[in-house]
Design an enzyme around this catalytic site. Structure first.
Site, PDB file in Angstrom:
ATOM      1  N   ASP A  21     144.548  74.689  75.856  1.00 31.18           N
ATOM      2  CA  ASP A  21     143.087  74.823  75.938  1.00 31.18           C
ATOM      3  C   ASP A  21     142.459  73.582  75.318  1.00 31.18           C
ATOM      4  O   ASP A  21     142.839  73.177  74.221  1.00 31.18           O
ATOM      5  CB  ASP A  21     142.686  76.087  75.165  1.00 31.18           C
ATOM      6  CG  ASP A  21     141.181  76.268  75.124  1.00 31.18           C
ATOM      7  OD1 ASP A  21     140.493  75.706  75.993  1.00 31.18           O
ATOM      8  OD2 ASP A  21     140.697  76.979  74.218  1.00 31.18           O
ATOM      9  N   ASN A  23     138.894  73.154  75.171  1.00 33.47           N
ATOM     10  CA  ASN A  23     137.497  73.312  74.744  1.00 33.47           C
ATOM     11  C   ASN A  23     137.234  74.559  73.898  1.00 33.47           C
ATOM     12  O   ASN A  23     136.088  74.971  73.731  1.00 33.47           O
ATOM     13  CB  ASN A  23     136.566  73.304  75.965  1.00 33.47           C
ATOM     14  CG  ASN A  23     136.876  74.460  76.905  1.00 33.47           C
ATOM     15  OD1 ASN A  23     137.849  75.195  76.688  1.00 33.47           O
ATOM     16  ND2 ASN A  23     136.066  74.632  77.920  1.00 33.47           N
ATOM     17  N   ASP A  25     137.692  77.728  74.335  1.00 31.09           N
ATOM     18  CA  ASP A  25     137.305  79.037  74.871  1.00 31.09           C
ATOM     19  C   ASP A  25     138.500  79.992  74.993  1.00 31.09           C
ATOM     20  O   ASP A  25     138.367  81.104  75.496  1.00 31.09           O
ATOM     21  CB  ASP A  25     136.579  78.888  76.225  1.00 31.09           C
ATOM     22  CG  ASP A  25     137.497  78.394  77.327  1.00 31.09           C
ATOM     23  OD1 ASP A  25     138.672  78.049  77.029  1.00 31.09           O
ATOM     24  OD2 ASP A  25     137.066  78.352  78.502  1.00 31.09           O
ATOM     25  N   ASP A  29     143.342  74.851  80.329  1.00 33.12           N
ATOM     26  CA  ASP A  29     142.520  74.215  81.366  1.00 33.12           C
ATOM     27  C   ASP A  29     143.111  72.871  81.795  1.00 33.12           C
ATOM     28  O   ASP A  29     144.112  72.412  81.239  1.00 33.12           O
ATOM     29  CB  ASP A  29     141.075  74.052  80.874  1.00 33.12           C
ATOM     30  CG  ASP A  29     141.033  73.506  79.458  1.00 33.12           C
ATOM     31  OD1 ASP A  29     141.684  72.481  79.211  1.00 33.12           O
ATOM     32  OD2 ASP A  29     140.373  74.120  78.581  1.00 33.12           O
ATOM     33  N   ASP A  98     150.196  75.310  93.861  1.00 33.49           N
ATOM     34  CA  ASP A  98     150.605  76.654  94.250  1.00 33.49           C
ATOM     35  C   ASP A  98     149.632  77.110  95.327  1.00 33.49           C
ATOM     36  O   ASP A  98     148.415  76.975  95.179  1.00 33.49           O
ATOM     37  CB  ASP A  98     150.511  77.579  93.028  1.00 33.49           C
ATOM     38  CG  ASP A  98     151.494  78.717  93.077  1.00 33.49           C
ATOM     39  OD1 ASP A  98     151.720  79.244  94.177  1.00 33.49           O
ATOM     40  OD2 ASP A  98     152.008  79.088  92.007  1.00 33.49           O
ATOM     41  N   ASP A 199     153.478  80.647  97.851  1.00 34.08           N
ATOM     42  CA  ASP A 199     153.614  81.997  97.315  1.00 34.08           C
ATOM     43  C   ASP A 199     154.062  82.998  98.390  1.00 34.08           C
ATOM     44  O   ASP A 199     153.504  83.010  99.497  1.00 34.08           O
ATOM     45  CB  ASP A 199     152.216  82.393  96.791  1.00 34.08           C
ATOM     46  CG  ASP A 199     152.223  83.613  95.919  1.00 34.08           C
ATOM     47  OD1 ASP A 199     152.814  83.554  94.834  1.00 34.08           O
ATOM     48  OD2 ASP A 199     151.634  84.634  96.335  1.00 34.08           O
ATOM     49  N   GLU A 241     158.473  80.383  98.132  1.00 36.65           N
ATOM     50  CA  GLU A 241     158.952  81.529  97.364  1.00 36.65           C
ATOM     51  C   GLU A 241     159.450  82.567  98.362  1.00 36.65           C
ATOM     52  O   GLU A 241     158.686  83.095  99.160  1.00 36.65           O
ATOM     53  CB  GLU A 241     157.830  82.127  96.502  1.00 36.65           C
ATOM     54  CG  GLU A 241     158.366  83.189  95.572  1.00 36.65           C
ATOM     55  CD  GLU A 241     157.319  84.142  95.023  1.00 36.65           C
ATOM     56  OE1 GLU A 241     157.610  84.832  94.045  1.00 36.65           O
ATOM     57  OE2 GLU A 241     156.206  84.227  95.587  1.00 36.65           O
ATOM     58  N   HIS A 315     156.797  82.099  86.008  1.00 36.34           N
ATOM     59  CA  HIS A 315     155.726  82.897  85.398  1.00 36.34           C
ATOM     60  C   HIS A 315     155.862  84.399  85.683  1.00 36.34           C
ATOM     61  O   HIS A 315     155.057  85.188  85.202  1.00 36.34           O
ATOM     62  CB  HIS A 315     154.374  82.388  85.913  1.00 36.34           C
ATOM     63  CG  HIS A 315     154.227  82.602  87.389  1.00 36.34           C
ATOM     64  ND1 HIS A 315     155.017  81.949  88.316  1.00 36.34           N
ATOM     65  CD2 HIS A 315     153.425  83.425  88.097  1.00 36.34           C
ATOM     66  CE1 HIS A 315     154.697  82.358  89.527  1.00 36.34           C
ATOM     67  NE2 HIS A 315     153.727  83.245  89.425  1.00 36.34           N
ATOM     68  N   ASP A 316     156.839  84.775  86.486  1.00 38.73           N
ATOM     69  CA  ASP A 316     157.058  86.191  86.792  1.00 38.73           C
ATOM     70  C   ASP A 316     158.305  86.756  86.110  1.00 38.73           C
ATOM     71  O   ASP A 316     158.613  87.935  86.269  1.00 38.73           O
ATOM     72  CB  ASP A 316     157.244  86.380  88.312  1.00 38.73           C
ATOM     73  CG  ASP A 316     156.013  85.992  89.118  1.00 38.73           C
ATOM     74  OD1 ASP A 316     154.889  86.169  88.615  1.00 38.73           O
ATOM     75  OD2 ASP A 316     156.186  85.517  90.260  1.00 38.73           O
TER      76      ASP A 316
HETATM   77  C1  GLC Z   1     154.163  85.726  93.771  1.00 38.24           C
HETATM   78  C2  GLC Z   1     153.686  85.146  92.468  1.00 38.24           C
HETATM   79  C3  GLC Z   1     153.209  86.259  91.596  1.00 38.24           C
HETATM   80  C4  GLC Z   1     152.078  86.971  92.292  1.00 38.24           C
HETATM   81  C5  GLC Z   1     152.479  87.419  93.693  1.00 38.24           C
HETATM   82  C6  GLC Z   1     151.288  87.790  94.503  1.00 38.24           C
HETATM   83  O1  GLC Z   1     155.288  86.503  93.607  1.00 38.24           O
HETATM   84  O2  GLC Z   1     154.689  84.375  91.886  1.00 38.24           O
HETATM   85  O3  GLC Z   1     152.805  85.815  90.326  1.00 38.24           O
HETATM   86  O4  GLC Z   1     151.675  88.080  91.551  1.00 38.24           O
HETATM   87  O5  GLC Z   1     153.149  86.413  94.395  1.00 38.24           O
HETATM   88  O6  GLC Z   1     150.537  86.656  94.841  1.00 38.24           O
HETATM   89 CA    CA Z   2     139.552  76.133  78.026  1.00 37.91          CA
END
Ligand code: GLC
Ligand code: CA
Length: 551
Positions: A21, A23, A25, A29, A98, A199, A241, A315-316
């Site tokens: 971050d 700023n 908040d 970012d 993405d 995605d 993906e 991230h999943d």
């Molecule tokens: C993909 C992304 C995931 C998201 C899903 C729906 O699996 O990696 O984070 O929730 O698609 O877009």
């Molecule tokens: Ca921020």
């Protein structure tokens, strides 16, 4: 001319909300990312995969896009985005966007139009069905729990959403919709992005009436069309993906002569700790022989055709040291084991933010601590179905997506140096011990192991092109393989356990200096290996191992 530069590249994934971050908040970012580019340059990565930064109501943290042409205000402006692309470029880093085109947000203008009436030109941009006997069209379910169909009382029709109700699925059969998507992709290519991470791309060819979601009949036609109209004209990388593809299907996506994508990002190794036929929340321990088998199948299958991604985290997914390593006593050692094992394989490696410093899962025990929509929906569904809270939180703490989304741990200052304000998600309390500042100071840190691996890939075509061969297939705790290229052979051996393990890999005494390792040993004798917990090394062999060598 296409150079296939992405075969030599290492990708670093940034989840912008949690990275830095700038700023105060409490939300990460674009300016925050810019501030940290020197750190990434030092690590040595070539590409940033940027999780979505488009305008979004954040039902699924940006994977529900309401405007593809605008930056989410909490992340910054289009000028910030352009600055990020340029600043990254100065450091020879490309930005891969993405791209979520299986669905939009229900707040996207197309969906708002679509709901106005069946005659509206945008109605057919989405997937609508009439009720069947006053009920849902069929029993398709959403990945985020419950039915995949939601009723719109005005239109008296159901719309499809394979994810949350705020993520209506686009109808790829509509040609006009496809053209609009391609136009948008070209807008980003013209800005100079290095490609796209696509995605859940395997879902765009769905045939909902037949309950076909992944790998539908027109999927590859759409991808070839997209390639032709957009990135096919540019020297960029594209990664799809693909949750449930087989190696044979993966070749369809990623073989060069098919003009679809550069590579797949598949998950066959990521489901080995869930009960077969059940969901990710139904846990079972990992069996190392399964992991070796699955990773090796992919190494061999895409050897000459197609291209694969290599990853333990995104991230999943939960954090790999917590998941299959040891997040306590052997945290550093096991994190390095994962790094070495994966980065010396064939494919394009992905590092997820914080993996390079060995960040761990978090422990939560209350609904109020959750942010992830998948975990929250599962919590309610399972509570209603009679599961105990303990059981539910065991699943969430083991597999929940928030594990990956806690704040990047930069230093020992408050909130781990992520923000000067109140962060959107709790910081992992272990940031005093686990943080980037500490890692940079310690020459034996996980960070420098990754840095070394990235350099090794750049300097050794063997890592990119070499043949792969698994050894000791049935050994319950040793993961060993060779890579061979133009007369040179490397051996990689990992003790995937907390027990000291003795093995012999050769009849002859040897004294080989490791190319990389996670121990202090100066050399390795393959005739007599005593491997400490999680000990991992790679050596160059004087001659290829003969089948009789391996005991
Ligand atoms: C993909 C992304 C995931 C998201 C899903 C729906 O699996 O990696 O984070 O929730 O698609 O877009
Ligand atoms: Ca921020």
């Amino acid at each position: 001319m296409k150079s296939n530069w992405w075969k030599q590249a290492v990708v670093y994934q940034i989840y912008p909300r949690s990275f830095q971050d700038s700023n105060g908040d409490g939300v990460g970012d674009l300016q925050g990312i810019i501030q940290r580019l020197d750190y990434l340059e030092k690590l040595g990565i070539d590409v940033i995969w940027l999780s979505p930064v488009y305008q979004s109501p954040n039902d699924d943290n940006g994977y529900d896009i309401s405007n593809y042409y605008e930056i989410q205000p909490e992340f910054g402006t289009m000028e910030d985005m352009e600055q990020l692309i340029n600043e990254a470029k100065k450091r020879k880093i490309k930005i891969v966007m993405d791209l979520v085109v299986n669905h939009t947000s229900d707040e996207h203008p197309w969906f708002i139009e679509a709901k106005k009436g069946k005659e509206n030109p945008y109605h057919d941009y989405y997937v609508w069905r009439d009720p069947v006997e006053g009920d849902v069209p069929n029993d398709l379910t959403s990945v985020f729990s419950g039915s995949a169909w939601t009723f719109d009382p005005q239109l008296e029709q159901y719309y499809l959403h394979l994810f949350s109700k705020k993520q209506p699925d686009l109808n790829w059969e509509n040609e006009k919709m496809r053209q609009d998507i391609y136009e948008m992709m070209n807008f980003w290519l013209d800005k100079g992005v290095g490609g796209f991470r696509m995605d859940v791309i395997e879902l765009i060819g769905k045939v909902p009436d037949e309950k076909v979601t992944a790998n539908g009949p027109r999927l590859h036609e759409y991808l070839q069309e997209m390639n032709k109209h957009t990135f096919g004209q540019h020297d960029v990388m594209t990664v799809g993906e693909t949750n449930s593809v087989t190696p044979e299907e993966a070749k369809l996506f990623s073989s060069e002569d098919r003009n679809e994508l550069s590579m797949v990002f598949q998950f066959e190794h990521m489901v080995l700790d869930q009960q077969i036929g059940k969901s990710k929340w139904d846990l079972k321990p990992l069996n190392l022989t399964d992991l070796k088998k699955v990773l090796s199948i992919w190494q061999s299958a895409l050897k000459d055709e197609g291209w694969n991604s290599l990853f333990w985290n995104n991230h999943d997914q939960p954090r790999i040291v917590s998941r299959w390593g040891n997040e306590q006593e052997y945290r550093v050692k096991s994190a390095k084991m994962f790094a070495i094992l994966l980065h010396l394989m064939q494919g394009t490696p992905y590092i997820y933010q914080g993996e390079e410093i060995g960040m761990t899962n978090i422990k939560v025990n209350d609904l109020s601590q959750l942010d992830d929509i998948e975990s929250i929906n599962m919590y309610h569904e399972r509570l209603e179905a009679g599961y105990s809270k303990e059981e539910i939180f065991r699943s969430i703490n083991t597999k929940g997506r928030d594990n990956a989304r806690t704040l990047m741990q930069w230093d020992t200052s408050e909130q781990a140096g992520f923000t000067s304000g109140q962060p959107w998600l709790e910081v992992n309390e272990n940031y005093d011990a686990i943080n980037a500042a500490q890692a940079l100071e310690d020459t034996h840190s996980i960070f420098y192991c990754y840095q070394q691996l990235i350099q090794m890939r750049k300097n050794n075509p063997l890592i990119v092109h070499g043949d792969y061969q698994l050894l000791l297939e049935d050994h319950p705790t040793i993961f060993a393989y060779t890579r061979s290229y133009q007369g040179e052979t490397w051996l990689v051996v990992a003790n995937f356990s907390e027990e000291t393990t003795d093995i012999a890999l050769s009849d002859h005494p040897t004294s080989l200096v490791p190319l990389i390792s996670n121990s202090e040993k100066e050399n390795y004798d393959l005739q007599d290996l005593k491997l400490s917990p999680y000990e991992t090394f790679a050596v160059q062999l004087e001659r290829p191992l003969l089948s009789g060598d391996v005991k």
